[in-house]
Design an enzyme around this catalytic site. Structure first.
Site, short mmCIF file in Angstrom:
data_model
loop_
_atom_site.label_atom_id
_atom_site.label_comp_id
_atom_site.label_asym_id
_atom_site.label_seq_id
_atom_site.Cartn_x
_atom_site.Cartn_y
_atom_site.Cartn_z
N SER A 183 0.47 -1.22 0.11
CA SER A 183 0.15 -0.13 0.08
C SER A 183 0.87 1.29 0.21
O SER A 183 0.23 2.48 -0.13
CB SER A 183 -0.99 0.05 1.19
OG SER A 183 -2.21 -0.87 0.91
N LYS B 109 -0.04 3.74 -2.77
CA LYS B 109 -1.16 4.94 -2.58
C LYS B 109 -0.47 6.15 -2.31
O LYS B 109 -1.14 7.12 -2.38
CB LYS B 109 -1.83 4.29 -1.29
CG LYS B 109 -2.59 3.04 -1.53
CD LYS B 109 -3.72 2.95 -0.45
CE LYS B 109 -4.57 1.56 -0.69
NZ LYS B 109 -3.65 0.29 -0.11
N SER C 200 -6.10 3.54 4.29
CA SER C 200 -5.65 2.90 3.32
C SER C 200 -6.40 1.97 2.26
O SER C 200 -6.49 0.86 1.99
CB SER C 200 -4.53 1.77 3.81
OG SER C 200 -3.86 1.16 3.08
#
Length: 382
Positions: free
Chosen positions: A61, A64, A121
């Site tokens: 993640s 992101k 997230s």
């Protein structure tokens, strides 16, 4: 005579090797348990500590952060607004992993989607934002890879906007740090990634930031965690103290909270050894340049960036700066046009150059104003 001449040279070599060895030893004594890591100065991009930092690895993640940065740039460019409505597609709603459980055709504001990405997230919110900005996830991914290329990243390939596992989705710790250096220039990225808790859906859905450094480490104000079984625990983070902003990237930590603990070790090392010498803040007026053939006689010279540099503690007095300002510029002048520069040196070695730019547009004054000005200077000014 020759034997005496050799002594100072040998002594100098010993000192240099000792200092080099002690710096290396200190880095080793950090005892970081991670597959790859890097500590970087956000202002200059200087690497302070690193290991396997050019090895392409799954970023999970942390991906992101690129999504957030591109979304924040779209806000800056006026392509989208914070209160603009974003509608969730079937595809976005189908994302697994960490999510805010968006329903197909559920509507949220663009800002709520960004907060869901930064704080929660949310994989589903990433796809909703990507589709809203570029029409499809794939076109947004192409934009991500184009941005990576423009930043000069050589060990990065994005396949999706959220970091879900894919054998071709890879980035190195160094490349991730470069993205972070670029991202922290945008205030919205820091604003959203530093939110600890957020009430979504009118308080019915509570988000808690997965980056615990926001609670645990003084000066921490971003950026993004990551975890998959393949990637292990990952964290790209930033902290700022006394003007010095550092970026830490830890990839492939396996112990519980290992990505947090190892990042704090990196920050402790950086803040213990380095300081930031600041001379002038970004957007400060640094003087005036005379304008020829314009509707005004002078234009302000503005610093396009912070004027300063990182240095080892104890070397602050060795940092100097030299300003060069154009004495005369003919109109028309465009805001942001270079009209000078400031160079920052460490013991005479150039560390940074900051352009001085025109603070506003200056249009041409025309022949009539030129005649009137010449008349005033000839007959009225004594």
């Amino acid at each position: 005579m020759r034997s005496r001449a050799k002594v100072p040279i040998v002594a100098l070599l010993v000192i240099i090797l000792t200092l080099s060895w002690s710096h290396s030893l200190y880095a080793e004594e950090l005892d970081l348990k991670a597959e790859a890591y890097v500590l970087m100065d956000a202002d200059s991009g200087k690497i302070l500590v690193n290991k396997n930092d050019n090895k392409p690895l799954p970023p999970a993640s942390m991906t992101k952060l690129m999504t957030l940065m591109l979304a924040a740039e779209a806000l800056q460019n006026g392509k989208v607004s914070l209160k603009e409505k974003v509608t969730t597609s079937d595809y976005a709603a189908s994302m697994g992993g960490s999510q805010i459980y968006l329903e197909p055709r559920e509507v949220m504001t663009f800002e709520e989607m960004l907060i869901a990405i930064a704080v929660g997230s949310a994989n589903d919110a990433c796809i909703a934002v990507a589709e809203h900005l570029e029409g499809s996830n794939q076109r947004f991914v192409e934009l991500m890879n184009l941005k990576a290329k423009n930043l000069g990243l050589e060990n990065t390939n994005f396949v999706n906007a959220n970091g879900l596992p894919d054998p071709n989705h890879r980035i190195s710790a160094y490349d991730m740090a470069v993205i972070a250096c670029e991202a922290v220039k945008n205030p919205k990225v820091i604003e959203y990634s530093s939110i600890k808790e957020y009430n979504l859906r009118d308080g019915k859905f509570k988000l808690y930031n997965t980056n615990k450094l926001l609670w645990w480490y003084e000066g921490a104000d971003g950026l993004k965690t990551g975890w998959t079984e393949e990637a292990g625990l990952c964290l790209v983070s930033t902290a700022k103290r006394d003007g010095l902003r550092l970026i830490a990237v830890v990839m492939g930590a396996n112990d519980q909270n290992g990505h947090m603990r190892e990042s704090m070790k990196l920050f402790n090392y950086g803040f213990a050894k380095y300081s930031y010498v600041s001379f002038i803040n970004k957007d400060a007026v640094c003087g005036k340049t005379k304008v020829g053939k314009g509707i005004v006689d002078y234009v302000d010279a503005i610093a396009s960036d912070n004027v300063g540099t990182i240095c080892l503690k104890g070397e602050e007095k060795q940092i100097t700066h030299v300003q060069t300002l154009y004495q005369y510029v003919e109109a028309p002048i465009v805001a942001g046009q270079k009209i000078g520069e400031i160079e920052v040196f460490n013991q005479g070695e150039l560390q940074k150059t900051v352009d001085l730019v025109a603070g506003h547009d200056v249009t041409s004054g025309g022949w009539l104003r030129g005649i009137m000005k010449m008349f005033a200077e000839t007959f009225l000014i004594k």
